[in-house]
Design a protein around this motif. Sequence first.
Motif, PDB file in Angstrom:
ATOM      1  N   PRO A  85       9.229 -46.392  -1.363  1.00 60.64           N
ATOM      2  CA  PRO A  85      10.404 -46.823  -1.153  1.00 60.64           C
ATOM      3  C   PRO A  85      10.807 -46.285   0.545  1.00 60.64           C
ATOM      4  O   PRO A  85      10.624 -45.125   0.823  1.00 60.64           O
ATOM      5  CB  PRO A  85      11.223 -46.361  -2.060  1.00 60.64           C
ATOM      6  CG  PRO A  85      10.592 -46.157  -3.156  1.00 60.64           C
ATOM      7  CD  PRO A  85       9.116 -45.973  -2.607  1.00 60.64           C
ATOM      8  N   PHE A  86      11.751 -47.014   1.055  1.00 56.76           N
ATOM      9  CA  PHE A  86      12.417 -46.372   2.365  1.00 56.76           C
ATOM     10  C   PHE A  86      13.776 -45.900   2.234  1.00 56.76           C
ATOM     11  O   PHE A  86      14.656 -46.764   1.917  1.00 56.76           O
ATOM     12  CB  PHE A  86      12.445 -47.652   3.572  1.00 56.76           C
ATOM     13  CG  PHE A  86      12.841 -47.183   4.951  1.00 56.76           C
ATOM     14  CD1 PHE A  86      12.018 -46.790   5.903  1.00 56.76           C
ATOM     15  CD2 PHE A  86      14.202 -47.474   5.004  1.00 56.76           C
ATOM     16  CE1 PHE A  86      12.286 -46.278   7.110  1.00 56.76           C
ATOM     17  CE2 PHE A  86      14.738 -47.140   6.310  1.00 56.76           C
ATOM     18  CZ  PHE A  86      13.707 -46.742   7.141  1.00 56.76           C
ATOM     19  N   TYR A  87      13.954 -44.646   2.104  1.00 56.34           N
ATOM     20  CA  TYR A  87      15.271 -44.150   1.585  1.00 56.34           C
ATOM     21  C   TYR A  87      16.290 -43.862   2.739  1.00 56.34           C
ATOM     22  O   TYR A  87      15.991 -43.747   3.955  1.00 56.34           O
ATOM     23  CB  TYR A  87      15.081 -42.952   1.261  1.00 56.34           C
ATOM     24  CG  TYR A  87      14.503 -42.808  -0.396  1.00 56.34           C
ATOM     25  CD1 TYR A  87      15.075 -43.022  -1.528  1.00 56.34           C
ATOM     26  CD2 TYR A  87      12.856 -42.624  -0.346  1.00 56.34           C
ATOM     27  CE1 TYR A  87      14.409 -43.256  -2.601  1.00 56.34           C
ATOM     28  CE2 TYR A  87      12.318 -42.472  -1.732  1.00 56.34           C
ATOM     29  CZ  TYR A  87      13.166 -42.944  -2.832  1.00 56.34           C
ATOM     30  OH  TYR A  87      12.335 -42.815  -4.092  1.00 56.34           O
ATOM     31  N   ASN A 111      25.576 -42.787  -1.154  1.00 56.23           N
ATOM     32  CA  ASN A 111      24.803 -43.075  -2.274  1.00 56.23           C
ATOM     33  C   ASN A 111      23.220 -43.154  -1.766  1.00 56.23           C
ATOM     34  O   ASN A 111      23.087 -44.300  -0.669  1.00 56.23           O
ATOM     35  CB  ASN A 111      24.914 -44.324  -3.049  1.00 56.23           C
ATOM     36  CG  ASN A 111      26.012 -44.213  -4.263  1.00 56.23           C
ATOM     37  OD1 ASN A 111      25.692 -43.105  -4.897  1.00 56.23           O
ATOM     38  ND2 ASN A 111      26.896 -44.749  -4.483  1.00 56.23           N
ATOM     39  N   ILE A 112      22.202 -42.368  -2.271  1.00 53.82           N
ATOM     40  CA  ILE A 112      21.128 -42.508  -1.730  1.00 53.82           C
ATOM     41  C   ILE A 112      20.368 -43.778  -2.360  1.00 53.82           C
ATOM     42  O   ILE A 112      20.731 -44.339  -3.554  1.00 53.82           O
ATOM     43  CB  ILE A 112      20.049 -41.607  -2.315  1.00 53.82           C
ATOM     44  CG1 ILE A 112      18.762 -41.395  -1.632  1.00 53.82           C
ATOM     45  CG2 ILE A 112      19.793 -41.203  -3.687  1.00 53.82           C
ATOM     46  CD1 ILE A 112      18.005 -40.131  -1.865  1.00 53.82           C
ATOM     47  N   PHE A 201       8.926 -37.202  -1.640  1.00 56.27           N
ATOM     48  CA  PHE A 201       9.579 -35.735  -1.992  1.00 56.27           C
ATOM     49  C   PHE A 201      11.132 -35.936  -1.889  1.00 56.27           C
ATOM     50  O   PHE A 201      11.944 -35.040  -2.309  1.00 56.27           O
ATOM     51  CB  PHE A 201       9.172 -34.687  -1.168  1.00 56.27           C
ATOM     52  CG  PHE A 201       9.620 -34.669   0.492  1.00 56.27           C
ATOM     53  CD1 PHE A 201      10.628 -34.342   0.699  1.00 56.27           C
ATOM     54  CD2 PHE A 201       8.476 -35.180   1.217  1.00 56.27           C
ATOM     55  CE1 PHE A 201      10.922 -34.527   2.279  1.00 56.27           C
ATOM     56  CE2 PHE A 201       8.886 -35.478   2.668  1.00 56.27           C
ATOM     57  CZ  PHE A 201      10.133 -35.132   3.043  1.00 56.27           C
ATOM     58  N   ILE A 202      11.566 -36.776  -0.880  1.00 55.01           N
ATOM     59  CA  ILE A 202      12.866 -37.210  -0.901  1.00 55.01           C
ATOM     60  C   ILE A 202      13.688 -37.391  -2.164  1.00 55.01           C
ATOM     61  O   ILE A 202      14.513 -36.799  -2.549  1.00 55.01           O
ATOM     62  CB  ILE A 202      13.148 -38.307  -0.009  1.00 55.01           C
ATOM     63  CG1 ILE A 202      12.636 -37.888   1.442  1.00 55.01           C
ATOM     64  CG2 ILE A 202      14.667 -38.543   0.300  1.00 55.01           C
ATOM     65  CD1 ILE A 202      12.822 -39.226   2.366  1.00 55.01           C
ATOM     66  N   ALA A 203      13.113 -38.468  -2.867  1.00 50.63           N
ATOM     67  CA  ALA A 203      13.592 -38.678  -4.372  1.00 50.63           C
ATOM     68  C   ALA A 203      13.428 -37.679  -5.193  1.00 50.63           C
ATOM     69  O   ALA A 203      14.323 -37.484  -6.308  1.00 50.63           O
ATOM     70  CB  ALA A 203      12.761 -39.871  -4.994  1.00 50.63           C
ATOM     71  N   ASP A 250      21.063 -42.392   8.249  1.00 52.97           N
ATOM     72  CA  ASP A 250      19.651 -41.882   8.000  1.00 52.97           C
ATOM     73  C   ASP A 250      19.839 -40.721   7.137  1.00 52.97           C
ATOM     74  O   ASP A 250      21.013 -39.820   7.028  1.00 52.97           O
ATOM     75  CB  ASP A 250      19.219 -41.075   9.243  1.00 52.97           C
ATOM     76  CG  ASP A 250      17.851 -40.424   9.152  1.00 52.97           C
ATOM     77  OD1 ASP A 250      16.699 -41.278   9.366  1.00 52.97           O
ATOM     78  OD2 ASP A 250      17.985 -39.377   9.072  1.00 52.97           O
ATOM     79  N   ILE A 251      19.001 -40.322   6.025  1.00 56.36           N
ATOM     80  CA  ILE A 251      18.889 -39.463   5.035  1.00 56.36           C
ATOM     81  C   ILE A 251      18.897 -38.091   5.647  1.00 56.36           C
ATOM     82  O   ILE A 251      19.412 -37.197   4.920  1.00 56.36           O
ATOM     83  CB  ILE A 251      17.964 -39.945   3.927  1.00 56.36           C
ATOM     84  CG1 ILE A 251      18.506 -39.022   2.723  1.00 56.36           C
ATOM     85  CG2 ILE A 251      16.627 -39.657   4.310  1.00 56.36           C
ATOM     86  CD1 ILE A 251      17.606 -39.543   1.433  1.00 56.36           C
TER      87      ILE A 251
END
Length: 339
Positions: A85-87, A111-112, A201-203, A250-251
Motif C-alpha cells: 500500500p501507498f500510505y 486519517n491514515i 513499517f508505516i502501518a 504526505d505521511i
Amino acid sequence: MFIVRPVRTADLPAIERMAVASGIGVTSLPNNRDKLFERIQQSSSSFEFEATAETGSEYYMFVLESAGEVVGTASISACAGFDEPFYSYRSETFVHASRTLKVNNRVHVLNICHDLTGMVQLCGFYADNVLEPLAAELLSRARLLFIATARQRFGRRIIAEMQGIHDDAGQSPFWNAIGRRFFNMDFLQVEQAFVGHSKTFIAELMPSYPIYVPLLPDDAQNAIGQIHANFERPCQLLTTEGFEADNYIDIFDGGAVLTAELDRLQTLERNRCYPVEVAASLPAQASMHLVCNQQVGDFVAAAIRVAIVDGVAFINPDAAQALGVSSGDTVRVVGLQQG
C-alpha cells in the motif's frame, strides 16, 4: 538545446550528484548508489516492456540533457504502491455535537489511508537551480508527453507528492509532532529507512486512529499541506497543468499531495500529432513548443521552434536530429504553459 530522454546506466554519476543536491525529503531520489542503480535498471526494463492492458511495477526515469551534460531528472511510477500500500493522510472533518449542551463542533482530523494506491505517480523531480524556466517546464511536462505517447501503459488518475516543510538540519515540525513519537527517529533517519526497507513499517508503527489536528503544536498544524521552497516551481508547473491539492498530505512531512484526472491535464488535452517536414528555414509563424517523437524506448522530447502549416510541423535539421525524426515521421506537439 535541452532534451529529455530515458536514463542510461552511464548517467549514474550525474544522478548521484543530483540525489545529494536534492537534500532531505525527496525519497524517490535516494542518496544511495545501489538504490539509484536499481532504479536505472528498473527504468531500462520498463522502457523495453511490451505494453499490455495491465499496469504494474513499471518505473520510468528521464533525464534533462544540455550539450551532452545531464542537468535534471524526473520519473513516473506507473502504479503507486504496486508491491504494497501507498500510505498518506486523508484530511477530514469530524463533527462532535450534543443537543443537551447545544454544542456543535467541527474538528479537523487526519486519517491514515492507502486511497492513492494504484494511481500513476510523478516523482523524482530535480533540476539544477541555474536552469531557465523553459528547461524546468520541459523536464516536468515531457513525462506527460510520454504518457500521451504510451497511453495504454497508464491508468486514469495521477498524483504527485510535494516536499513539505523542514529545515536544513532535517527537522520537520509535522514529523516531530506525530511520526517521531511512534518511531523515535529523526526525519532524516526515517527517510533512509523508507529507502532501504519495506514501507509496511508505516502501518506497523503509525497510529491507525484519527489524529486530531487541534491537539498538535502550532508549527505542525501550520506545516499541513505546505510546500518546501525548493518545490514551489515544480508545484506551479503541475497546478498550471491541472493538478489540485486535494484532501491528502504526505505521511512524513505533511506536504501537499496533488491529484488529477490524467486525461484532463493540459498536456494530455492539448497535444496534437503532425507529420514532420525538416526545413533549413522555418516559416515566419514558427514559435517555441514542446515536441516529442513517437517512440517508447528511444523517446526524446525537446523545446524547439515549430511552425504548423496546413497540418504539417516544420522543424529545423538540428531539432530533427535531436528528436531522431526525418521528414514524413510523426511528432507530438503541445504549446508552452506561458505562451
